[in-house]
Write a protein that holds these residues in place. Structure first.
Motif, PDB file in Angstrom:
ATOM      1  N   LYS A 128       0.646  -0.956   0.105  1.00 10.39           N
ATOM      2  CA  LYS A 128      -0.031  -0.275  -0.133  1.00 10.39           C
ATOM      3  C   LYS A 128       0.368   1.496   0.512  1.00 10.39           C
ATOM      4  CE  LYS A 128      -4.131  -2.214   2.392  1.00 10.39           C
ATOM      5  NZ  LYS A 128      -4.421  -2.300   3.642  1.00 10.39           N
ATOM      6  N   SER A 129       2.250   0.985   0.758  1.00 10.92           N
ATOM      7  CA  SER A 129       2.850   2.281   0.698  1.00 10.92           C
ATOM      8  C   SER A 129       4.506   1.804   0.621  1.00 10.92           C
ATOM      9  CB  SER A 129       2.748   3.155   2.112  1.00 10.92           C
ATOM     10  OG  SER A 129       3.663   3.723   2.584  1.00 10.92           O
ATOM     11  N   ILE A 130       5.488   2.769   0.493  1.00 11.14           N
ATOM     12  CA  ILE A 130       6.837   2.032   0.196  1.00 11.14           C
ATOM     13  C   ILE A 130       7.416   3.193   0.448  1.00 11.14           C
ATOM     14  CG2 ILE A 130       6.153   0.312  -1.747  1.00 11.14           C
ATOM     15  CD1 ILE A 130       7.492   1.518  -3.340  1.00 11.14           C
ATOM     16  N   TYR A 131       8.608   2.586   1.153  1.00 10.66           N
ATOM     17  CA  TYR A 131      10.265   3.626   0.876  1.00 10.66           C
ATOM     18  C   TYR A 131      11.445   3.119   0.267  1.00 10.66           C
ATOM     19  CZ  TYR A 131       9.028   7.589   4.584  1.00 10.66           C
ATOM     20  OH  TYR A 131       8.504   8.202   5.132  1.00 10.66           O
ATOM     21  N   VAL A 132      11.460   3.485  -0.934  1.00 13.88           N
ATOM     22  CA  VAL A 132      12.797   3.427  -1.077  1.00 13.88           C
ATOM     23  C   VAL A 132      14.140   3.929  -1.284  1.00 13.88           C
ATOM     24  CG1 VAL A 132      13.769   2.859  -3.884  1.00 13.88           C
ATOM     25  CG2 VAL A 132      10.908   2.270  -3.195  1.00 13.88           C
ATOM     26  N   ILE A 133      14.982   3.559  -0.308  1.00 13.83           N
ATOM     27  CA  ILE A 133      16.223   3.559   0.119  1.00 13.83           C
ATOM     28  C   ILE A 133      17.720   3.640  -1.017  1.00 13.83           C
ATOM     29  CG2 ILE A 133      17.499   4.189   1.960  1.00 13.83           C
ATOM     30  CD1 ILE A 133      15.642   3.452   3.907  1.00 13.83           C
ATOM     31  N   ASN A 134      17.941   4.628  -1.251  1.00 13.64           N
ATOM     32  CA  ASN A 134      19.399   4.724  -2.343  1.00 13.64           C
ATOM     33  C   ASN A 134      20.022   4.824  -2.167  1.00 13.64           C
ATOM     34  OD1 ASN A 134      20.814   3.773  -4.472  1.00 13.64           O
ATOM     35  ND2 ASN A 134      20.335   5.964  -5.657  1.00 13.64           N
ATOM     36  N   ILE A 135      21.254   4.002  -1.288  1.00 19.12           N
ATOM     37  CA  ILE A 135      22.331   4.322  -0.382  1.00 19.12           C
ATOM     38  C   ILE A 135      23.337   4.167  -1.643  1.00 19.12           C
ATOM     39  CG2 ILE A 135      23.901   3.091   1.160  1.00 19.12           C
ATOM     40  CD1 ILE A 135      21.955   1.640   2.578  1.00 19.12           C
ATOM     41  N   ASP A 136      24.057   5.330  -1.785  1.00 18.16           N
ATOM     42  CA  ASP A 136      24.620   5.445  -3.444  1.00 18.16           C
ATOM     43  C   ASP A 136      25.376   6.395  -3.943  1.00 18.16           C
ATOM     44  OD1 ASP A 136      24.951   5.245  -7.006  1.00 18.16           O
ATOM     45  OD2 ASP A 136      23.210   4.482  -7.080  1.00 18.16           O
ATOM     46  N   ALA A 137      26.951   6.595  -4.652  1.00 18.93           N
ATOM     47  CA  ALA A 137      27.144   8.059  -4.408  1.00 18.93           C
ATOM     48  C   ALA A 137      26.292   8.356  -5.480  1.00 18.93           C
ATOM     49  CB  ALA A 137      28.453   7.295  -4.783  1.00 18.93           C
ATOM     50  N   HIS A 138      25.675   7.538  -6.342  1.00 16.79           N
ATOM     51  CA  HIS A 138      24.977   8.585  -7.590  1.00 16.79           C
ATOM     52  C   HIS A 138      23.404   9.134  -7.565  1.00 16.79           C
ATOM     53  CE1 HIS A 138      28.387   5.865  -8.968  1.00 16.79           C
ATOM     54  NE2 HIS A 138      29.415   7.614  -9.452  1.00 16.79           N
ATOM     55  N   LEU A 139      22.670   9.396  -8.286  1.00 21.43           N
ATOM     56  CA  LEU A 139      21.207   9.573  -8.119  1.00 21.43           C
ATOM     57  C   LEU A 139      20.610   8.364  -8.814  1.00 21.43           C
ATOM     58  CD1 LEU A 139      21.247  13.428  -8.059  1.00 21.43           C
ATOM     59  CD2 LEU A 139      20.998  11.687  -6.335  1.00 21.43           C
ATOM     60  N   ASP A 140      21.144   8.194  -9.470  1.00 20.40           N
ATOM     61  CA  ASP A 140      20.561   7.363 -11.017  1.00 20.40           C
ATOM     62  C   ASP A 140      18.954   7.465 -11.405  1.00 20.40           C
ATOM     63  OD1 ASP A 140      22.898   5.321 -10.960  1.00 20.40           O
ATOM     64  OD2 ASP A 140      22.327   4.204  -9.231  1.00 20.40           O
ATOM     65  N   VAL A 141      19.350   8.758 -11.863  1.00 20.92           N
ATOM     66  CA  VAL A 141      17.980   9.276 -12.337  1.00 20.92           C
ATOM     67  C   VAL A 141      17.870   9.971 -14.349  1.00 20.92           C
ATOM     68  CG1 VAL A 141      16.962   9.501 -10.232  1.00 20.92           C
ATOM     69  CG2 VAL A 141      18.237  11.433 -10.870  1.00 20.92           C
ATOM     70  N   ARG A 142      19.533   9.547 -14.734  1.00 19.73           N
ATOM     71  CA  ARG A 142      19.567   9.766 -15.813  1.00 19.73           C
ATOM     72  C   ARG A 142      18.225   8.980 -16.793  1.00 19.73           C
ATOM     73  NH1 ARG A 142      25.051  10.397 -17.059  1.00 19.73           N
ATOM     74  NH2 ARG A 142      25.991  11.189 -14.704  1.00 19.73           N
ATOM     75  N   PRO A 143      18.079   9.994 -17.797  1.00 19.72           N
ATOM     76  CA  PRO A 143      16.911   9.531 -18.307  1.00 19.72           C
ATOM     77  C   PRO A 143      17.172   8.497 -19.797  1.00 19.72           C
ATOM     78  CG  PRO A 143      17.731  11.798 -18.836  1.00 19.72           C
ATOM     79  CD  PRO A 143      18.955  11.530 -17.872  1.00 19.72           C
ATOM     80  N   LEU A 144      16.248   7.999 -20.083  1.00 17.43           N
ATOM     81  CA  LEU A 144      17.129   6.182 -21.321  1.00 17.43           C
ATOM     82  C   LEU A 144      17.768   6.977 -22.023  1.00 17.43           C
ATOM     83  CD1 LEU A 144      13.743   4.754 -20.781  1.00 17.43           C
ATOM     84  CD2 LEU A 144      15.313   4.230 -19.272  1.00 17.43           C
ATOM     85  N   LYS A 145      18.092   5.471 -22.557  1.00 14.36           N
ATOM     86  CA  LYS A 145      18.956   6.120 -23.860  1.00 14.36           C
ATOM     87  C   LYS A 145      18.573   5.293 -24.619  1.00 14.36           C
ATOM     88  CE  LYS A 145      23.633   6.854 -21.744  1.00 14.36           C
ATOM     89  NZ  LYS A 145      25.184   6.285 -21.179  1.00 14.36           N
ATOM     90  N   GLU A 146      17.854   6.011 -25.793  1.00 17.02           N
ATOM     91  CA  GLU A 146      17.017   4.723 -26.917  1.00 17.02           C
ATOM     92  C   GLU A 146      16.135   4.289 -26.532  1.00 17.02           C
ATOM     93  OE1 GLU A 146      20.231   3.195 -29.543  1.00 17.02           O
ATOM     94  OE2 GLU A 146      21.395   5.229 -29.390  1.00 17.02           O
TER      95      GLU A 146
END
Length: 311
Positions: A128-146
């Protein structure tokens, strides 16, 4: 098995019967698409080899905590390695969803960080509800490629997923992000999704990351949200963790990484965890031992919580 020194390799069975089920995602095509150093496809099997002697199963430091009394650990194998990346993502999502529906805790070892969107998607399907925690030096929200996903895009896919926006209590947390590794365009993209998003910069948490991590977990628990902890090991300083696709000159210490995993294991609302970017072709042993120790501490934390609930 040595009866006086039992390790994880002595108690893990090869099926889906465990309370915690290890799943391998042997793909680094997403890393290649993102112009990273390939080799993480070998991560799951290298992890398993080093896991055999990880332990011990009875930990005297935690008042003789015996993992076997509280948890069964199993190895559910790898996602089929002969698929396209898109097919592998679909199979992974279906596999993780099946395990979650059975009340299992999947622990997924990659492979590239592109695995994290299908993992998050599986949890979205069942929560019903989620928390997603990204432990990472990078944000990883780049656009898709092709129009194709890659190791830099998993959380853009999450934040563009309409299911994620259906509940205002859902949250996506960037943790230990490094400003030197994160484009301002990507930072602004995260900011544009507020209040569903928050960034905990490495510089602000580096002296005591566990306190900040605990605060996130506590907030999720108060919301009664299911939690997915996604741990990209390139967030760990490369002197301790060199075998990754994109090593970090500065970052979390090995001890901090294990402490975070232990605390994640302690929360019964953590329903899913993954580890990404272990690349044994770059460095296998030191990094692999640390990655298996992170898994061990997650298990240890869960066993301690279950023991404390009984006593």
């Amino acid at each position: 098995m040595s009866s006086d020194d039992i390790r994880l390799g002595d108690i893990i069975v090869d099926d889906d019967s465990g309370d915690i089920v290890l799943i391998g995602f042997p793909y680094d095509e997403g890393v290649r698409r993102n112009n990273g150093r390939v080799g993480a496809q070998h991560g799951p099997n290298a992890f398993r080899q080093l896991l055999k002697r990880t332990g011990t199963v009875v930990n005297a430091e935690y008042d003789d905590l015996d993992i076997r009394k509280y948890l069964k650990i199993s190895d559910g194998g790898n996602i089929n390695s002969d698929l396209t990346l898109e097919e592998a993502h679909q199979q992974l999502e279906e596999r993780i969803q099946q395990l979650i529906l059975k009340g299992k805790i999947p622990f997924v070892v990659g492979g590239g960080n592109d695995q994290s969107y299908p993992n998050a998607s599986a949890l979205l399907n069942n929560s019903k509800s989620i928390y997603v925690i990204n432990i990472d030096a990078h944000l990883d929200v780049r656009p898709l490629k092709e129009n194709k996903s890659h190791s830099g895009s998993p959380f853009r896919l999450l934040l563009e997923d309409q299911r994620f926006h259906q509940n205002p209590s859902n949250r996506f947390i960037e943790f230990a992000s490094q400003g030197s590794q994160c484009s301002i365009e990507h930072v602004n993209y995260i900011r544009s999704k507020s209040p569903l998003t928050q960034i905990f910069w490495y510089q602000s948490i580096r002296d005591d990351p566990l306190t900040y991590f605990r605060s996130i977990i506590k907030s999720a628990e108060e919301q009664k949200s299911d939690i997915f902890v996604s741990f990209d090991v390139d967030s760990i300083i490369s002197s301790s963790c060199p075998g990754v696709s994109a090593p970090a000159t500065v970052g979390l210490t090995a001890q901090q990484a294990c402490d975070i995993a232990f605390y994640a294991g302690q929360s019964l609302q953590v329903k899913l965890m993954d580890l990404s970017e272990y690349n044994p072709l770059i460095e296998e042993y030191r990094t692999g031992k640390l990655v298996t120790l992170i898994f061990y501490h997650f298990i240890l934390g869960r066993a301690k919580t279950l023991r404390d609930a009984i006593h």
